[in-house]
Design an enzyme around this catalytic site. Structure first.
Site, PDB file in Angstrom:
ATOM      1  N   GLU A   1       0.824  -1.214   0.000  1.00  0.00           N
ATOM      2  CA  GLU A   1       0.000   0.000   0.000  1.00  0.00           C
ATOM      3  C   GLU A   1       0.857   1.262   0.000  1.00  0.00           C
ATOM      4  O   GLU A   1       0.467   2.277  -0.574  1.00  0.00           O
ATOM      5  CB  GLU A   1      -0.956  -0.023   1.192  1.00  0.00           C
ATOM      6  CG  GLU A   1      -2.082  -1.062   1.066  1.00  0.00           C
ATOM      7  CD  GLU A   1      -1.649  -2.502   1.347  1.00  0.00           C
ATOM      8  OE1 GLU A   1      -0.518  -2.700   1.851  1.00  0.00           O
ATOM      9  OE2 GLU A   1      -2.429  -3.431   1.067  1.00  0.00           O
TER      10      GLU A   1
ATOM     11  N   HIS B   1     -11.522  -6.415   8.091  1.00  0.00           N
ATOM     12  CA  HIS B   1     -12.324  -6.038   6.921  1.00  0.00           C
ATOM     13  C   HIS B   1     -13.511  -5.183   7.325  1.00  0.00           C
ATOM     14  O   HIS B   1     -14.545  -5.189   6.649  1.00  0.00           O
ATOM     15  CB  HIS B   1     -12.842  -7.276   6.172  1.00  0.00           C
ATOM     16  CG  HIS B   1     -11.788  -8.240   5.752  1.00  0.00           C
ATOM     17  ND1 HIS B   1     -11.324  -9.225   6.564  1.00  0.00           N
ATOM     18  CD2 HIS B   1     -11.094  -8.354   4.599  1.00  0.00           C
ATOM     19  CE1 HIS B   1     -10.393  -9.929   5.940  1.00  0.00           C
ATOM     20  NE2 HIS B   1     -10.227  -9.415   4.751  1.00  0.00           N
TER      21      HIS B   1
HETATM   22  C1  LIG Z   1      -1.844  -5.320   3.970  1.00  0.00           C
HETATM   23  C2  LIG Z   1      -2.851  -6.101   3.208  1.00  0.00           C
HETATM   24  N1  LIG Z   1      -3.183  -5.726   1.960  1.00  0.00           N
HETATM   25  C3  LIG Z   1      -4.114  -6.400   1.265  1.00  0.00           C
HETATM   26  C4  LIG Z   1      -4.746  -7.480   1.806  1.00  0.00           C
HETATM   27  C5  LIG Z   1      -5.850  -8.225   1.022  1.00  0.00           C
HETATM   28  N2  LIG Z   1      -5.425  -9.564   0.612  1.00  0.00           N
HETATM   29  C6  LIG Z   1      -5.745 -10.650   1.335  1.00  0.00           C
HETATM   30  S1  LIG Z   1      -5.074 -12.054   0.710  1.00  0.00           S
HETATM   31  C7  LIG Z   1      -4.349 -11.219  -0.571  1.00  0.00           C
HETATM   32  C8  LIG Z   1      -3.508 -11.964  -1.569  1.00  0.00           C
HETATM   33  C9  LIG Z   1      -2.289 -12.584  -0.945  1.00  0.00           C
HETATM   34  O1  LIG Z   1      -1.597 -13.379  -1.849  1.00  0.00           O
HETATM   35  P1  LIG Z   1      -0.369 -14.274  -1.413  1.00  0.00           P
HETATM   36  O2  LIG Z   1       0.502 -13.512  -0.475  1.00  0.00           O
HETATM   37  O3  LIG Z   1       0.271 -14.788  -2.642  1.00  0.00           O
HETATM   38  O4  LIG Z   1      -0.976 -15.464  -0.560  1.00  0.00           O
HETATM   39  P2  LIG Z   1      -1.968 -16.624  -1.045  1.00  0.00           P
HETATM   40  O5  LIG Z   1      -3.356 -16.101  -0.889  1.00  0.00           O
HETATM   41  O6  LIG Z   1      -1.621 -16.954  -2.439  1.00  0.00           O
HETATM   42  O7  LIG Z   1      -1.721 -17.766  -0.114  1.00  0.00           O
HETATM   43  C10 LIG Z   1      -4.668  -9.865  -0.508  1.00  0.00           C
HETATM   44  C11 LIG Z   1      -4.217  -8.833  -1.467  1.00  0.00           C
HETATM   45  C12 LIG Z   1      -4.375  -7.839   3.120  1.00  0.00           C
HETATM   46  N3  LIG Z   1      -4.922  -8.893   3.743  1.00  0.00           N
HETATM   47  N4  LIG Z   1      -3.419  -7.141   3.790  1.00  0.00           N
END
Ligand SMILES: Cc1ncc(C[n+]2csc(CCOP(=O)(O)OP(=O)(O)O)c2C)c(N)n1
Ligand SMILES: Cc1ncc(C[n+]2csc(CCOP(=O)(O)OP(=O)(O)O)c2C)c(N)n1
Ligand SMILES: [Mg+2]
Ligand SMILES: [Mg+2]
Lengths: 337, 411, 337, 411
Positions: A60, A129
């Site tokens: 962010e 959330h």
């Molecule tokens: C600081 C923050 N930004 C955005 C999110 C929203 N978010 C939740 S899961 C996700 C994707 C994460 O992907 P990855 O790290 O590859 O893990 P995976 O879901 O593939 O296990 C996002 C953008 C969050 N939880 N925290």
């Protein structure tokens, strides 16, 4: 005039501006190809290309930091934080950089950028959330802070925000994305298509930042609310029958003190509502301003209805959410005295 | 039972009571590294990231492929570089003095690091934008930023283009390619990336340059900038000024186990070079190469400028509390002014006499402007700036509540 | 009893706790070998070794993030942000992690940590060495927020904070580090050695977090202040002669509402002062609470004296700083009505 | 005039309308990489960071030095691993189902990634602490965390150890070495480093393990964790689960120009290895090696587990909007359960029949617990948790203002 959900209205605002102004850029996490987890930007990349609408890494502060640099160079970035709960890594870039760039450079560099973020609870999202961090931004000079409560205002305010010469924090009450919410989570939800406030003109129009909207005229009490809480106020007033004037602030910074003052001077009583935790919430600022501006008209203490001073819980979220019952109690209390 | 694990705590080679010790610093011979093609990829940049590009050898001769790369540069360009650095020294000297006399609240020198900003700036074009830290006043000097503006800000008087808003050293000048300094370390590194993206998107042919200190590479924005630059590949040069210290903290606390800062950048898939920052020719050559590369669209590049912070961190600091007093003299890469001077003398383009004369001339020039600027007010003898400036520029248009506050203030 | 500066008192508190409890750790930027840019930790590394007192990379979120992990594992980290103005990169770790760990894990993991930071202006530090961001922390459930105004309180509160089972944000009014400050920046400054509040007992003692201190009894107006502003209040009262009760809050979260209430019920008039920008500052919360708790006793609107809603300027800092004159005007205004 | 520079925007190899295409993914043969000494240094780890450690070959044979490294592992350990993974699948299946029936608001599967957490967890000791993301329920399963607690949280009923405070999948269990999940990506990576520093300082002989997704490596905390680990060298294992996707965002947007995530970690001076995460034997072997190394005091190590997210991101997601429906089937590293099963059959320790039977048994076991837990309430049929829990544990001791608020709430 067509009926739109708030999501469609927001998308339409970005569409209008992307089309109007080649300097407008839209980006954020999952915002490009997919169109955002709430689908607010769906279709925009396909329409405008990925140089205008694109996906970013999950960082962010990088999103806002890039936007600050772009804005200073003349672009008009409109970025998305996936949830307001994830804005904190960008807090430094927003409050120390975007907010102060114009001032500290004596207007050599400016920072016209918009940061959109889904806000508030009521979707069983738990503590990451559901947050409403608006007060953390209203304390920062140089920012503007808005929160619409209807599709009409959402589109008009977002266009105004993108055109604003200064950074605007744009909170989107996600509980209202698909329809108004009157506090009964177990009841049938009515979409915007069934609601007059779902009427959204086509093309370009703006809603002025800094102007509140009197949602209901009344003579006994003034309710100050914004976002989802506007409907909670309506529901409470409907139920309890107290003749209440409901003001939808729409813009928290700058604040439309004139409209508020005129109302409280008339009613002599005031209740303010927000979903954010109570202590040091934006309600405190409202109360401070109202007690100073309207002291001699006040017939009873201004009441605060707000989220409890605890993290937003998951399972018990409806006990946390300041619903119509709590608003009614506050209205009654303010009338008792 | 496992025996107790020990954490590591990086230490500088010497503390105040010790003899300066730079024996662990490897200084490869000048001319050892070649000039890579402009489309150098990160994978191919390992030797540049771990080595040290040097042009001037110990005798002052310019040697090797990088010397050839800038062989076309005429003597005037080098003499200009020397003048830039001397001017910088004169400015630092006079303003340090002004602070000692109480004429300004704060000052901060760049002694020892003059070659870097001076050399880099002269390779930029108008419209390119630096995102500097507080120790790159060299970029202003070599851009011929008016001394009156520079000093006006030091005295926060009516000559100050920022009307007293900012700390003396936190300059800002759009026209001279100097982005408004923030004061929060690191934050502007990622902004440089965003600016460069806008350069690419608007097709204006300009580039951006981020600047960061060795200590500040630890900041989150260093990471977010490298990452974003590596993803979108805009025309940005990511400069890292490794001057061995971050206030009292030895550079090892920011390096950790990384071989060099350039090597860390390379891990992000950004080609990276490490350069003798006290060698004006090396600085010029690598700057030219990097700027050319960026402008041609080959994407970001990171440069670690290896140097030494000779002076105190700022006028609020006393380095004798944490490092040997004479450490600067032991610095193996010498002094940038002396080295360029020696080179020019060797080439027959300069002499001790002309040098002494140039020093004196520049000091006079700087002193004259300083005297003039001081007539507009100093810290001990202020000509107050209107308090109403506090409210000017918070927003493009002043909102109601600021009107009320300004009124309350009496303006 | 010896006289100490606030810096010495803070150092002494850390010394006492480092000595008492092997779990206490002290770290931050320049905090180890050098002893901090304000020298608050000078000598502690030499005394306790670098496993207990050490330097960190310049990354505030790393400092707090490490501290959260350590605290959860049973340590008692007491970390320094070099200036409050640089806390923002750590804002996510503080507000989303430290503050909520106990609650979200249902007390399986806890986070006893202290974050010290020099705060406030008056040292010509410009916008990045002058900020007072306390309101950004009082809005966050799970944090405690304190700010001492004397060496005695500084030591007692810091020991209490290190011993507290929850995260404590510890603001140090840097304008008071070496002596009280009555608002006359051009006058001669008097050190703590010349001031009775410079008396600090040796060894262990605590000042309870959550208890305000009545610094001056009075019957006409109540001033609510903390940090540097306590002395500004004293100077104002001294000059204008209005019989004012001055309350040094010391702890903002939790807040000692009892003491405040008792005072305002007595005086019927209230002025609150802080250095932070006005809008959504902690003063708003104070006013909201006081108007609710003491509405029927209030004889005039509560007055707010605060920093202007602009970045802290460098050259004109004394026009920004809410000095005694502004406090006097507020006192007079509250008495007029 | 320079022609307009183009920014780059990373793309996945295929979108919904395309054929799955993993042709760009290089899968080196099993057994190609050796077992490094436990004190491996970052400089020496290049081949491990850029390569891919694999033990099971295409035929299901365990080959090469890493196979030898775990040759001592008895058949029961492997059978246990298979059971862990099958149990995980059964749990995922049942809980996904529960969400579809509206019995819980939210669920999130780890399909395809079972080997990683299951294999790693079985190498840890009691007292070691994981700092997981939401997709490492495997760590709980292989720690024999009571299914009743796990499911209680999914239903937020009275069996929920967190009393409904957290999202269903954000577990927390100190006793089972599972740190409270935050929900904010990345934040806990640096906390793992702090915890491990505390391990070292208190001399308890325990270690910590951070977990992060490929997408979340972009977060600032990824950087701050690698940096801090590289400076202080505590006993921490920094796991990166690269499952190719971050919701709808292709992993390339987080990789940028970095060759691999392991290579980026190596830039920080942390030795790094890249491992076939769908190969239970490779996972076990490398986990054992890394944990042993950390416990011996050789400092941090980073591991990139290369895998594929087979299921949707969560029950709120529909991946057919951004990737080919059958992409998972094309994944070149296969399915972890199938591969271990094949290996065990090849060794003569397992059969199709026993496999089918084990699957059924585990599904029964899981279903039985589920039924029991559901009697304590589900989302559609809740047995409300007391709202007073909202105020419990905000602080160790409840301050006055929370007392007042609880009272206002009516409790
Ligand atoms: C600081 C923050 N930004 C955005 C999110 C929203 N978010 C939740 S899961 C996700 C994707 C994460 O992907 P990855 O790290 O590859 O893990 P995976 O879901 O593939 O296990 C996002 C953008 C969050 N939880 N925290
Ligand atoms: C975010 C942030 N943290 C801390 C500081 C305080 N600070 C100012 S300069 C400095 C040292 C920076 O060292 P380095 O990056 O090496 O630059 P140098 O001073 O050597 O040029 C520190 C810690 C700051 N300005 N911003
Ligand atoms: Mg440095
Ligand atoms: Mg992923």
């Amino acid at each position: 005039m067509t009926r739109m959900t708030m999501i469609e209205a927001l998308r339409d605002a970005m569409d209008v501006k992307l089309n109007d102004d080649p300097k407008v850029l839209v980006f954020g996490e999952d915002v490009g190809y997919f169109g955002g987890v709430f689908r607010c930007t769906a279709g925009l990349q396909a329409k405008y290309g990925e140089e205008r609408v694109f996906d970013t890494p999950i960082n962010e502060s990088a999103i806002v930091g890039m936007a600050v640099g772009m804005a200073a160079q003349g672009m008009r970035p409109c970025v998305e934080m996936q949830f307001a709960d994830y804005v904190y890594p960008a807090y430094d870039q927003i409050t120390q950089e975007a907010a102060r760039l114009r001032h500290r450079s004596n207007e050599m560099f400016t920072c016209p950028l918009v940061i959109r973020m889904p806000t508030g609870g009521g979707i069983f999202g738990g503590q990451t959330h559901s947050q409403s961090p608006e007060a953390l931004f209203t304390h920062v000079a140089g920012l503007k802070v808005v929160m619409p409560s209807t599709p009409y205002d959402a589109k008009g305010l977002l266009i105004a925000a993108i055109e604003d010469p200064d950074p605007v924090i744009f909170f989107e009450p996600k509980r209202l994305y698909n329809g108004p919410f009157y506090g009964d989570h177990s009841g049938k939800s009515v979409g915007w298509a069934q609601h007059p406030a779902g009427e959204v003109p086509e093309g370009h129009y703006t809603v002025e930042i800094g102007k509140a909207d009197i949602r209901r005229a009344g003579s006994d009490v003034t309710i100050l609310a914004y976002g989802t809480m506007v409907y909670i106020a309506e529901a409470a007033v409907e139920k309890c029958g107290i003749d209440t004037e409901i003001i939808d602030l729409r813009s928290l910074l700058p604040l439309d003190l004139e409209t508020i003052k005129a109302s409280v001077e008339k009613t002599g009583r005031c209740v303010m509502i927000h979903e954010a935790t109570r202590t040091s919430g934006f309600g405190a600022e409202l109360i401070a301003e109202v007690q100073e501006a309207c002291f001699w008209h006040l017939k009873s203490p201004i009441q605060r209805v707000a989220g409890w001073d605890a993290p937003y819980p998951h399972a018990t979220e409806w006990d946390y959410f300041p619903g119509p019952e709590r608003v009614i109690r506050a209205l009654q209390k303010t009338m008792e005295d | 039972m496992t025996e107790k694990l020990k954490l590591t705590f990086p230490h500088p080679p010497a503390r105040p009571q010790d003899k300066p010790d730079f024996s662990s610093i490897v200084t490869p011979p000048a001319g050892a590294l070649g000039v890579p093609p402009p489309d150098l990829r990160a994978e191919e940049s390992q030797d540049y990231a771990n080595g040290l590009i040097r042009v001037l050898d110990n005798a002052g001769e310019a040697v090797g492929p990088w010397a050839d790369y800038v062989a076309g540069m005429d003597r005037n360009a080098l003499l200009l570089g020397l003048r830039d650095m001397l001017k910088m020294r004169a400015v630092d000297k006079r303003l340090l003095n002004a602070q000692r006399q109480g004429k300004t609240s704060f000052y901060l020198q760049c002694t020892g690091e003059e070659a870097i900003g001076c050399g880099f700036q002269r390779q930029l074009e108008k419209g390119d934008m630096n995102f500097p830290t507080y120790r790159q006043q060299t970029l202003l000097i070599a851009a011929d930023y008016p001394l009156k503006d520079l000093m006006g800000q030091i005295y926060s008087n009516e000559c100050d283009p920022l009307e007293g808003r900012q700390l003396p050293i936190m300059h800002s000048s759009r026209d001279y390619g100097f982005f408004s300094i923030s004061g929060n370390l690191g934050t502007q590194y990622i902004q440089a990336v965003g600016w460069a993206m806008a350069n690419a998107l608007s097709g204006d042919g300009k580039i951006a340059a981020g600047w960061i200190g060795d200590g500040a590479t630890a900041s989150n924005d260093f990471h977010s900038a490298l990452l974003s630059a590596s993803v979108y590949r805009p025309p940005v040069i990511l400069n890292i000024v490794n001057n061995q210290w971050a206030i009292s903290t030895y550079t090892g606390v920011a390096t950790g186990g990384s071989r060099t800062y350039a090597a860390r950048a390379r891990g992000y898939g950004i080609p990276a070079l490490r350069v003798d920052g006290n060698d004006y020719l090396a600085v010029t050559a690598v700057s030219k190469w990097a700027i050319d590369r960026a402008r041609k669209g080959f994407g970001p590049v990171a440069i670690e400028w290896f140097t030494y912070r000779v002076a105190a961190h700022s006028t609020s600091d006393d380095p004798s509390a944490y490092r040997p007093k004479d450490e600067a003299r032991a610095w193996p890469l010498g002094d940038p002014v002396e080295r360029l001077k020696q080179h020019l003398i060797l080439r027959g383009d300069w002499s001790e006499e002309r040098h002494t004369q140039a020093e004196a001339e520049l000091l006079d020039e700087v002193t004259a402007v300083q005297k003039e600027v001081e007539t507009h007010g100093t810290f001990v003898n202020p000509k107050p700036i209107s308090p109403a400036t506090i409210f000017k520029g918070v927003y493009a248009e002043m909102p109601e509540h600021l009107h009320r506050q300004r009124q309350e203030m009496g303006y």
